[in-house]
Design an enzyme around this catalytic site. Sequence first.
Site, PDB file in Angstrom:
ATOM      1  N   ARG A  88       0.824  -1.207   0.000  1.00  0.00           N
ATOM      2  CA  ARG A  88       0.000   0.000   0.000  1.00  0.00           C
ATOM      3  C   ARG A  88       0.864   1.266   0.000  1.00  0.00           C
ATOM      4  NH1 ARG A  88      -5.431   1.628   0.472  1.00  0.00           N
ATOM      5  NH2 ARG A  88      -6.121  -0.532   0.511  1.00  0.00           N
ATOM      6  N   ALA A 113      -8.951  -1.316   6.282  1.00  0.00           N
ATOM      7  CA  ALA A 113      -8.843  -0.805   4.910  1.00  0.00           C
ATOM      8  C   ALA A 113     -10.010   0.116   4.567  1.00  0.00           C
ATOM      9  CB  ALA A 113      -8.754  -1.959   3.903  1.00  0.00           C
ATOM     10  N   GLU A 153      -9.676   5.907   6.523  1.00  0.00           N
ATOM     11  CA  GLU A 153      -8.246   6.211   6.455  1.00  0.00           C
ATOM     12  C   GLU A 153      -7.881   7.493   5.703  1.00  0.00           C
ATOM     13  OE1 GLU A 153      -6.005   2.075   6.257  1.00  0.00           O
ATOM     14  OE2 GLU A 153      -7.770   2.091   4.971  1.00  0.00           O
TER      15      GLU A 153
END
Lengths: 516, 791
Positions: free
Chosen positions: B322, B523, B731
């Site tokens: 990521r 996520a 996030e």
Amino acid sequence: MKQVNDPYIYINEQKFSLAQIRPNTTLLRFLRDELGLMGTKEGCAEGDCGACTVVAYEPKSVAYQEATYRALNSCLLLTPSLHGRHIYTVEGLVERERGGFHSGLGRESQAPAHPVQSALVEKLGSQCGYCTPGVIMSMTEACYRKDLKEAWQIDDQLCGNLCRCTGYRPIQEASESIAGLRPQGPLLERLENEESAEQQAERLAEFSQEVQDQQFFRPTTLSSLWSMWAQSPQAELVAGGTDLGLRITKRFETIKALISIDQIQELRSTKMLDEQWWSIGAAVPLSDVEALAKDKLPALERMLRFFGARQIKNRGTLGGNLCTASPIGDMPPVLLALGARLRLASAQGERTVSVDEFFIDYRKTALKKHEILKAVELPLNSSSAQNITHQRAYKVSKRQELDISSISACFSITLSEDQSQIIQARLAYGGMAATPKRATQAEQVLIGQAWSLESIQQAMQALKEDFSPISDHRASAWYRAEVAQNLLHGFWLEVSHGAPERLPYRPSSTLNLADL
Amino acid sequence: MSQTMNNELKSPLHHDALHESGFLHAKGEARYVDDLPLPPHTLWAYPVQSTQAHARIKQIDTSAALALEGVVAILTAQNIPGVNDASAFAHDEPLLASNKVEYIGHPVACVYATSLELCRKAARLVQVDYAELSESPILSIREAIERNAFHGTPHIMQRGDAEQVLASADLKLSGVFDSGAQDHFYLETHAALSIPLERGRYQIYSSTQHPSEVQAKVAEVLGIKRSNIVIEAPRMGGGFGGKETQGNHFAMLAALGSYATGRAVKLWLNRDQDMMITGKRHPFYSSYEAGFNQKGELLALKVDVIANGGWAEDLSSAILDRCLFHLDNPYFIPTLHFRGRVAKTNLPSNTAFRGFGGPQGALIIEEVMNRGAEHLAMDPAELKRRNFYGEAPRNVTPYGQVVLADRSARIYDELIKSSDYQKRRAEIDTWNQQHPWIKRGLAYQAVKFGISFTASHLNQAGALVMIYADGSVQLNHGGTEMGQGLHSKMLSICAHELGVTLDHIRMMNTATDKVPNTSATAASSGSDLNGQAVAIACRKLKARLKPVAAAAFGFADPEAEVDHLHFEGGVVSHPQREEKLSFEDLCQAAYMSQVSLSATGFYRTPNIHYDRSAGRGKPFHYFSYGAAVLEVELNGLTGEHRVTQVDILHDVGRSLVPSIDRGQVEGGFIQGLGWLTREELKFSDTGVLLTHSPDTYKIPALGEAPKHFKVSLLSDADQPDVIHGSKAVGEPPFLLALGVLGALRHAVASYHPEKRVEALAIPCTPEAVLASVAVAQGRLSPEQALKRAQG
Ligand SMILES: Cc1cc2nc3c(=O)[nH]c(=O)nc-3n(C[C@H](O)[C@H](O)[C@H](O)COP(=O)(O)OP(=O)(O)OC[C@H]3O[C@@H](n4cnc5c(N)ncnc54)[C@H](O)[C@@H]3O)c2cc1C
Ligand code: FES
Ligand code: FES
């Protein structure tokens, strides 16, 4: 003084005997383990997160003419030291459950929430909710305070409550909306009905206690202190316990014998000794000192603005801060620069020493065995017709709020009438040596010199001879040395440009240089 | 806004709402694992931690500790009946160190006793003898590189010939860059309560973001099948990724104790234990070379990143991935070569943390862009805008995914205008010329964040909706609530789909006996995935209820009427009928007609795939966007600084519950600010964590929220193919805080003759900023200023 056999406390208006509770038990553990009141949380057990906050009823004090509630970190409070006090927890705010003893399991409370609770919920001031009970209790102090007049006071009230989820905006707004609201209800009733003489005598009753392996003494006069200490010569003193408590909650020590001095009445007063000297009892909580210093000693107030958090200042004392003799304590540099005198007392009598003689070595003071600090005496109105004195205090830390200093300082400079000559200089630093210490070399450089940037720069150079700071996890030696000099430079800038003595709301720095 | 008002809404979807547990939180009635009533004779568990970073265990002597009355058992690796491994998948993480310890804090044994106090006493009496290993511990990324110590395999992405383009670029920049670790500092530390049941079954309460993995790991360590184990996850007091895999250990230790003693076991970590044992955000060490043309367009970028994985792999490889996926942030990079590895060190095993490597990746390109702007004397916001993704061929990411529906430019135009960026930037430049001691800085920070688990199979979710004959509903889904408001969103979706009010629905604790084989709530995907599953389950139920309703309205051919029925607010109506049918009566009628009132929903994200060895694929379902304009003020004598003004415009699609999303944006931003400016994890030179409590580890406090803090959600931003047009929010807002670096650079650069910043270490503590100022003034070398930050 009234005596009781066993201490007891009131939680959410119910009385509980502490006869079987070991004196090292903190209020947080008592609430959770003994009473099953699970609302109050443990996030750190060291006074740094606020999740354990409760409020205690406090009858009028040296700074507050009326009774108040004070937010306290229950993780650091030794339960018996709260004898006779009224404590409220998050469960105690819901009116139907006055008494607050329904576990909340099996029956969601339908009673109207306290305005503090509704305010926070409506602003979405809770996400995971773990900080929330503590936030609610700090807001509760704010809700009943009458002295919340300036914006920074809300920060000060709430900065001891860490929240990892919300980003604080909703908590701040909710707090602003209830500050000073004082809604009708049992909590207000308690504040408005003055404590009777009988209740007061009960609250100030003395006792000695031994449960299993632990002794606890609670004198409320000096004469009882001496006799109890004679009875248990090894006993250690505890005032607010915000320092000593950590040995129990973090290092898991058992302290076998403790004498709680926080309710000794002779240590809880302030008075003017004469025109100039102001005496502050060693057990006066720092939040009271702060409120009084606002008009009397701005430098002292300035240092207290970013000292611990409200919960710590509500409990910690001036005496505790000096007697623990930490090199990074924030009060010593102020007292050193202001030229304080310390009044020490023992069963044999009293003596006065200059604060310059007090800090002997790393965490070592001039106190003799079985001697206590009784009061701190500070000179006010240092300026006179012939000269003018400038005093300012500084604290630099990684985080401005609720943090221990990387370096702190307080400077007091007396100038000639026309402000051209330096007559007297007292420059004191914390975090620069094993003890809080004056920069005597730098002071010598200044005395007799012109009040100019050149003189200050020479003094800044001399600081290198005064100190050789260390590196640790708070700051490096480089940073400490650099900032020690720059604070002196900043002090000169502040004074010579007439910058305000008090810090603004949310300052970006400890130095007031915004308009320069 | 109040609870009752929301109950009366026709549909609560897309409206502000309170947090579903708000009043429980505020009244002290919300229960977390540590608050649950304990069964009789519950024991406490307490790990004995290693005091060595890298050593062989010669012997563990528990006799003195066992001799204490009330100490019931002390277990070591030898006592594990099943597999001694707590890892998510790498099989490299012994729960209890067996022959060697690999970091300070590593549990080597676990004490089970009748009280916590006794546990602590016993733990101190457990005697562990260590023997030195020939290799000394590895305590930094640089050491790991020297000693070639890595986890997993490298990950490479490339496009074109970067070397060649770099060689001919107008401006070539190169540098190294270190980002810092971050402790999650969830207010609730790790906790688990294991209750053994008959026939070898277990009921375990765990503070975890991933109940299914905890179930699998407990089954493995006990050597039994997963069907014997129910993991129930009540709300968490914060997770942020720290409870994605790391809750495994504590549930496993509790279960082991129950297995050994037949008694319930509770394990709760105090703050110091939690911080010393568990992993943190990965620090990254990177080096880069970048080439720009005179117009400020990035032509080529070469980046090598190395994450500090700690002693075990955990999720480090996925986090590295990521990081690489976010090295572009919203910028098109024509030619590139990215390479990443995970270093193995003798430190706690670093783990998931909000952003999952994404922030660390984006930081690097932001550094490149900021430096590029300084060198070309351009406004950094303008330079960044010129590099946004655009029309084909400028719309392909480094890994080959085509960027669709890019909202960067739209957000830029709106926010630059609404925040008055240009005027303020000019004013600040003037201010800085006039004020020697206090400097100000302003920055524009754009964010693009990919949504989906990059391990594609994880993009699945389930729900179980049960309606009782009295019309009350139990809602179960696979996601966990850690404060992010997932339950609030699921309730809104459920109420909307069933056409009932919120008070019909009871949200149940997440449990593995309700929804099996779930993915972690991570996520940012919690509401995307579980929301679809909940909607699917509800739609099934509604389809079954419709004929019943039509029949109740007396239609001869109920099936013919199903499309004309209207469900809303707990009432069913039909345009041809005066009277209405309550949801309660409908459910009773369905029961009487023998209609099933429970349904599962299952969802998987379509069309995502990634080939790691090729560095190509479509790992993301879509991208989230946002931007912030931040202003800082700093004091050049002390390095102290403060963020004074923040304007954010963030894209959450069509928000499911806007009040919840706003909270995520604000909270994420402040958490990011903490990482970049305050939070500093310092280890001693033997590997002891020195900052293991809030006394020394400083997360933001209340007064650090900016005085002006305005968060707007992008309007008219429906996202196709996502539940009710929404977008994930957990996030991405964390990355908005990266702008503090740009703002600080603007301020510090004013001390430099050419308005540049040559060194600014992260975190930007007052000390780091003062060092940066000293470099700008020529009093310190960049190397000296950065030394302190190296990982
Ligand atoms: C979260 C937190 C934040 C803090 N922040 C700060 C800060 O910003 N700045 C700072 O300087 N300190 C800080 N402290 C330290 C502490 O709060 C202060 O030092 C406080 O003033 C101590 O007072 P106390 O009454 O609680 O001391 P106690 O803990 O009761 O006592 C400390 C020591 O002094 C002795 N003692 C106390 N009173 C007397 C007396 N009258 N005569 C003789 N001996 C005495 C006790 O025996 C004990 O050994 C912080 C502490 C915590 C937990
Ligand atoms: S538990 Fe953190 S302040 Fe008391
Ligand atoms: S709401 Fe989670 S810590 Fe404050």
